[in-house]
Design an enzyme around this catalytic site. Structure first.
Site, short mmCIF file in Angstrom:
data_model
loop_
_atom_site.label_atom_id
_atom_site.label_comp_id
_atom_site.label_asym_id
_atom_site.label_seq_id
_atom_site.Cartn_x
_atom_site.Cartn_y
_atom_site.Cartn_z
N ASN A 124 0.87 -1.19 0.00
CA ASN A 124 0.00 0.00 0.00
C ASN A 124 0.90 1.23 0.00
O ASN A 124 1.52 1.55 1.01
CB ASN A 124 -0.87 -0.03 1.27
CG ASN A 124 -1.68 1.24 1.45
OD1 ASN A 124 -1.83 2.03 0.52
ND2 ASN A 124 -2.18 1.44 2.66
N LYS A 167 -0.03 4.25 -0.21
CA LYS A 167 -0.71 5.43 0.37
C LYS A 167 -0.52 6.64 -0.56
O LYS A 167 -0.50 6.46 -1.78
CB LYS A 167 -0.19 5.72 1.78
CG LYS A 167 -0.17 4.48 2.65
CD LYS A 167 0.04 4.81 4.10
CE LYS A 167 0.30 3.52 4.86
NZ LYS A 167 0.23 3.70 6.31
N HIS A 210 -9.45 0.94 4.99
CA HIS A 210 -8.18 1.16 5.71
C HIS A 210 -8.45 2.08 6.90
O HIS A 210 -9.26 3.01 6.81
CB HIS A 210 -7.16 1.79 4.75
CG HIS A 210 -5.76 1.77 5.30
ND1 HIS A 210 -5.35 2.66 6.25
CD2 HIS A 210 -4.71 0.96 5.05
CE1 HIS A 210 -4.08 2.41 6.56
NE2 HIS A 210 -3.67 1.37 5.84
N GLU A 242 -6.87 4.48 8.05
CA GLU A 242 -6.67 5.91 7.77
C GLU A 242 -7.92 6.52 7.16
O GLU A 242 -8.25 7.68 7.42
CB GLU A 242 -5.43 6.09 6.88
CG GLU A 242 -4.15 5.81 7.66
CD GLU A 242 -2.96 5.38 6.82
OE1 GLU A 242 -3.00 5.52 5.59
OE2 GLU A 242 -1.98 4.89 7.43
N GLU A 256 -5.23 -5.05 10.72
CA GLU A 256 -4.21 -4.03 10.88
C GLU A 256 -4.47 -3.25 12.17
O GLU A 256 -5.29 -2.31 12.17
CB GLU A 256 -4.26 -3.05 9.70
CG GLU A 256 -4.00 -3.70 8.36
CD GLU A 256 -3.46 -2.67 7.38
OE1 GLU A 256 -2.32 -2.85 6.94
OE2 GLU A 256 -4.14 -1.69 7.09
N GLY A 259 2.64 2.16 10.63
CA GLY A 259 3.60 3.24 10.47
C GLY A 259 4.34 3.62 11.73
O GLY A 259 5.00 4.67 11.77
N SER A 300 3.51 -2.32 10.29
CA SER A 300 4.95 -2.37 10.49
C SER A 300 5.58 -3.71 10.14
O SER A 300 6.51 -4.17 10.81
CB SER A 300 5.30 -1.96 11.93
OG SER A 300 4.92 -0.61 12.15
C1 PEP Z 1 -0.61 0.07 5.86
O1 PEP Z 1 -0.52 1.13 5.26
O2 PEP Z 1 -1.63 -0.62 5.69
C2 PEP Z 1 0.47 -0.35 6.73
C3 PEP Z 1 0.37 -1.50 7.34
O3 PEP Z 1 1.55 0.51 6.87
P1 PEP Z 1 2.99 0.17 7.53
O4 PEP Z 1 3.44 -1.15 6.93
O5 PEP Z 1 3.86 1.30 7.11
O6 PEP Z 1 2.79 0.05 8.99
#
Ligand code: PEP
Length: 249
Positions: free
Chosen positions: A11, A13, A97, A99, A167, A173, A212
């Site tokens: 992803n 983003k 997601h 976010e 997630e 992040g 992460s």
């Molecule tokens: C994500 O954007 O879904 C995500 C898991 O980001 P990261 O791997 O940077 O934590």
């Protein structure tokens, strides 16, 4: 339903200009050379979908969107429909997601409607769920995630290809990850909620872990019970890092 191989999806983003297509090309070349045992996908910003589709054409890397509107067309300035993503070459789409749930107030019902739109356009949805740190500390992680699964998966979904991504919001992040026991516990709860919602036919759909995932923790996470792949943010931006995760699957 495509479930026997793991899915590793990147992803991007709101990252990626034309120059970043070289990373997609590098990933395509590396996947062709290493023939990984998993499915690999990149989900770039909408502006790159069409061009990345050309870059990835004929290779082993699939292409996805990061969101879609629930309607096919209409007066929705700034939005992109599932049909538009498919028309630009995408075959998957990330929906719900955290976010988007947090920044745009997307509810489970909104996400279920988007999933239906994605399915109607022939896209494979990756439906995200996950608890906040506050909810985890209150002992509510399993309840929150189970309710999100129940509310975000529309009827009839199990007849189509789809994935759920667990997630934890506090792991995205941040460099923080749950323990492997915590991942296994929530993935088992997600599976139970999927089967309760859709019946036994939902059992094969993969449950990805996201939050992460990095080259140095991917192998142990991907070997955890009920982890059917990974949704990767930051570590998917560079082909070299992402490939290490792909090769750990
Ligand atoms: C994500 O954007 O879904 C995500 C898991 O980001 P990261 O791997 O940077 O934590």
């Amino acid at each position: 339903m495509k479930q026997s191989v793991k899915l590793i999806a990147g992803n991007w983003k709101m990252h990626g200009l034309s120059s970043a297509l070289s990373e997609a090309q590098a990933l395509k070349d590396a996947v062709a050379a290493s023939q990984p045992a998993c499915r690999v996908a990149l989900c770039p910003p909408a502006t790159l979908t069409d061009r990345m589709s050309r870059t990835l054409s004929g290779g082993g890397v699939e292409l996805g969107g990061q969101d879609c509107h629930e309607k096919v067309t209409g007066a929705f300035t700034g939005s992109v429909s599932a049909e538009m993503l498919a028309d630009a070459g995408a075959t998957l789409v990330i929906l719900g997601h955290s976010e988007r749930r947090a920044a745009y107030g997307e509810t489970d019902a909104d996400i279920a409607a988007k999933v239906e739109a994605a399915i109607a356009a022939g896209l494979e949805p990756i439906i995200c769920v996950g608890e906040t740190l506050e909810q985890r500390e209150a002992g509510e992680a399993v309840a929150v995630v189970s309710a999100q699964v129940a509310g975000s998966l529309p009827d009839g979904l199990s007849e189509r290809d789809f994935a759920v991504a667990y997630e934890p919001v506090w792991a995205i992040g941040t460099g923080l990850t749950p323990t492997l026991e915590q991942i296994a516990e929530v993935h088992a709860a997600v599976r139970a909620a999927m089967v309760k919602r859709l019946g036994e036919t939902a059992r094969p759909a993969p449950i990805l872990y996201g939050g992460s995932v990095k080259p140095d923790n991917a192998a142990e996470i991907l070997a955890t019970a009920e982890v059917g792949g990974a949704l990767v943010g930051g570590a998917s931006l560079k082909a070299e890092d992402f490939l290490k995760i792909v090769n750990a699957a």
